[in-house]
Design an enzyme around this catalytic site. Structure first.
Site, short mmCIF file in Angstrom:
data_model
loop_
_atom_site.label_atom_id
_atom_site.label_comp_id
_atom_site.label_asym_id
_atom_site.label_seq_id
_atom_site.Cartn_x
_atom_site.Cartn_y
_atom_site.Cartn_z
N SER A 18 0.70 -1.54 -0.34
CA SER A 18 -0.13 -0.08 -0.06
C SER A 18 0.77 1.47 0.05
O SER A 18 0.25 2.35 0.37
CB SER A 18 -1.08 -0.09 0.97
OG SER A 18 -1.56 -1.08 1.35
N GLY A 20 2.88 2.09 -2.83
CA GLY A 20 2.08 2.51 -4.44
C GLY A 20 2.89 2.34 -5.39
O GLY A 20 3.16 3.53 -6.41
N LYS A 21 3.76 1.34 -5.13
CA LYS A 21 4.85 0.29 -6.45
C LYS A 21 3.92 0.51 -7.89
O LYS A 21 4.43 0.77 -8.61
CB LYS A 21 4.72 -1.09 -5.61
CG LYS A 21 6.30 -0.51 -4.21
CD LYS A 21 6.42 -2.26 -4.06
CE LYS A 21 5.65 -3.20 -4.19
NZ LYS A 21 4.62 -3.41 -2.81
N THR A 22 2.80 -0.33 -7.70
CA THR A 22 2.22 -0.20 -8.62
C THR A 22 1.51 0.84 -9.00
O THR A 22 1.45 1.00 -10.68
CB THR A 22 0.94 -1.46 -8.63
OG1 THR A 22 0.99 -2.64 -8.05
CG2 THR A 22 0.18 -1.17 -9.45
N GLU A 44 1.17 -10.53 -10.47
CA GLU A 44 0.54 -10.55 -8.96
C GLU A 44 -0.80 -9.66 -9.63
O GLU A 44 -2.31 -9.87 -9.11
CB GLU A 44 1.00 -8.79 -8.30
CG GLU A 44 -0.13 -9.01 -7.33
CD GLU A 44 0.85 -7.87 -6.35
OE1 GLU A 44 0.41 -7.59 -4.96
OE2 GLU A 44 1.59 -6.92 -7.08
N ARG A 53 -6.60 0.70 -13.50
CA ARG A 53 -5.72 1.23 -13.04
C ARG A 53 -5.70 2.85 -13.44
O ARG A 53 -5.36 3.61 -13.59
CB ARG A 53 -5.24 0.91 -11.97
CG ARG A 53 -5.49 0.12 -10.94
CD ARG A 53 -4.57 -0.57 -10.66
NE ARG A 53 -4.60 -1.48 -8.87
CZ ARG A 53 -4.57 -1.08 -7.45
NH1 ARG A 53 -4.26 0.57 -8.17
NH2 ARG A 53 -4.61 -1.90 -7.36
N GLN A 163 8.87 -6.97 -2.99
CA GLN A 163 8.56 -6.20 -1.67
C GLN A 163 9.92 -6.08 -0.80
O GLN A 163 10.94 -6.55 -1.33
CB GLN A 163 7.63 -8.04 -1.56
CG GLN A 163 6.27 -8.27 -1.79
CD GLN A 163 5.31 -7.16 -1.44
OE1 GLN A 163 5.68 -7.09 -0.78
NE2 GLN A 163 4.08 -7.49 -2.06
#
Length: 368
Positions: A18, A20-22, A44, A53, A163
């Site tokens: 959460s 904000g990588k993506t 993922e 998105r 991660q």
């Protein structure tokens, strides 16, 4: 900071869940796709999730509103244009693929249409055949080596998402370091650039989530009353939670966004006004400037609601004059008209109280 994403380089972007990588990668992917050949291998998220998105990003609307379908009519009109743009992007959402599969696809894309920028989301999900005496980081190290070799062979930049171990949340300083990456040894020895995302605002808002749920307004019609309550009642709470300027901005920004979104979802706010409020970012450097910024925004929000009430009152008066006292709906229309007038009067009183009580020197410390 990186002087761009250079060809033949392999970079890694890591962060906790959460952070904000993506979102970070999607923003770069969309910007670079306008002029460069880009590809994304998502292990993922599904292709549909990524398209949603990206569509939300291109349309500049809140992702929650987009996912639930609560959009303004003009957004649906522009959706087809953005849909055609997304069709041109290459996204492979095949699960459990190997680094060899990704490298083969990169070579094929380079040969058929060209390739400049590749995203792998994320590295720990890439499948790798086990070998004798493997440890936790050996397989990931081989994945990174293969991706770096593919970047060199295809003359493009490869970016992998990673991660971060959960142990970082147990520390007082929650900013991650290279050693916090899952399988850090294999990543550090192969990556040309390692970027670690961290948002202090996210950590603090999540930490205080229960507190804010109890005081945040639910609609714009309650704005003045609830804002007055927040600014005058919990003096000790305000002092305890306003530890620095960044957190103070986050608190008030979160309150403003929730009120504006609630009003928009209920049809009490026009799309242009909704976007205007969301785009107003506080860039103040001192505590007094922060209060002035948000006091102006909340007063503007109350004024907007008052103007909407006045418009409805005028329409109601015109309707009453048109149908006349003998009409069967006259009594009901008069009741609604009187209710609107009462709301306008109450709103003015609340606004006057807010302006009188919102005195920084009386409520908050004077330090910058």
């Amino acid at each position: 900071m990186t002087t761009g994403w250079h060809r033949k380089d392999f970079s890694v972007v890591g962060a906790r869940t959460s952070m904000g990588k993506t979102v970070f990668v999607i923003e770069m992917f969309l910007r670079l796709s306008n002029g460069y050949k880009c590809a994304m291998f998502s292990l993922e998220m599904s292709k549909q999730q990524l398209y949603f998105r990206m569509m939300s990003n291109l349309m500049q609307v809140n992702f929650e509103l987009f996912r639930t379908g609560r959009l303004a009519p003009n957004h649906y009109q522009n959706m087809q244009k953005y849909k055609d743009e997304l069709k041109k992007l290459y996204i492979d959402a095949t699960r459990a693929v190997s680094a060899d599969y990704i490298a083969d696809e990169m070579r094929r894309l380079k040969r058929t249409q060209g390739l400049d920028f590749v995203v792998v989301d994320y590295l720990q999900d890439v499948k790798e055949q086990g070998e004798i005496n493997d440890n936790g980081g050996s397989a990931l190290a081989r994945v990174c080596r293969k991706l770096r070799a593919a970047a060199k062979e295809c003359d493009c930049h490869v970016m992998g998402l990673s991660q971060v171990v959960r142990g970082v949340e147990d520390r007082k300083d929650k900013r991650p370091g290279n050693a916090d990456l899952s399988g850090s040894t294999g990543i550090e020895t192969n990556a040309d650039v390692i970027a670690l995302l961290y948002r202090d605002i996210t950590i603090r808002i999540v930490r205080n989530k229960t507190f804010w749920k109890s005081i945040l307004p639910s609609s714009v019609t309650e704005n003045a009353e609830r804002w007055n309550c927040i600014m005058t009642e919990p003096h000790s709470v305000s002092l305890n939670y306003a530890e620095d300027n960044e957190q103070l901005i986050a608190r008030y920004q979160d309150m403003l966004i929730r009120q504006v979104e609630a009003a928009y979802q209920k049809g009490e706010m026009e799309p242009d006004t909704y976007l205007n409020f969301l785009s107003r970012v506080c860039e103040a450097n001192t505590r007094g400037e922060i209060y002035d910024h948000f006091e102006g925004l909340f007063n503007e929000l109350v004024q907007y609601h008052e103007n909407r009430l006045r418009e409805n009152i005028i329409k109601g008066a015109e309707y009453l004059e048109q149908i006349g006292p003998a009409h069967q709906k006259y009594e009901l229309a008069m009741s609604k008209y009187n209710k609107l007038c009462s709301q306008l009067y109450e709103n003015k009183e609340r606004r006057r109280l807010v302006q009188r009580r919102m005195r920084i020197t009386e409520l908050f410390p004077k330090q910058a």
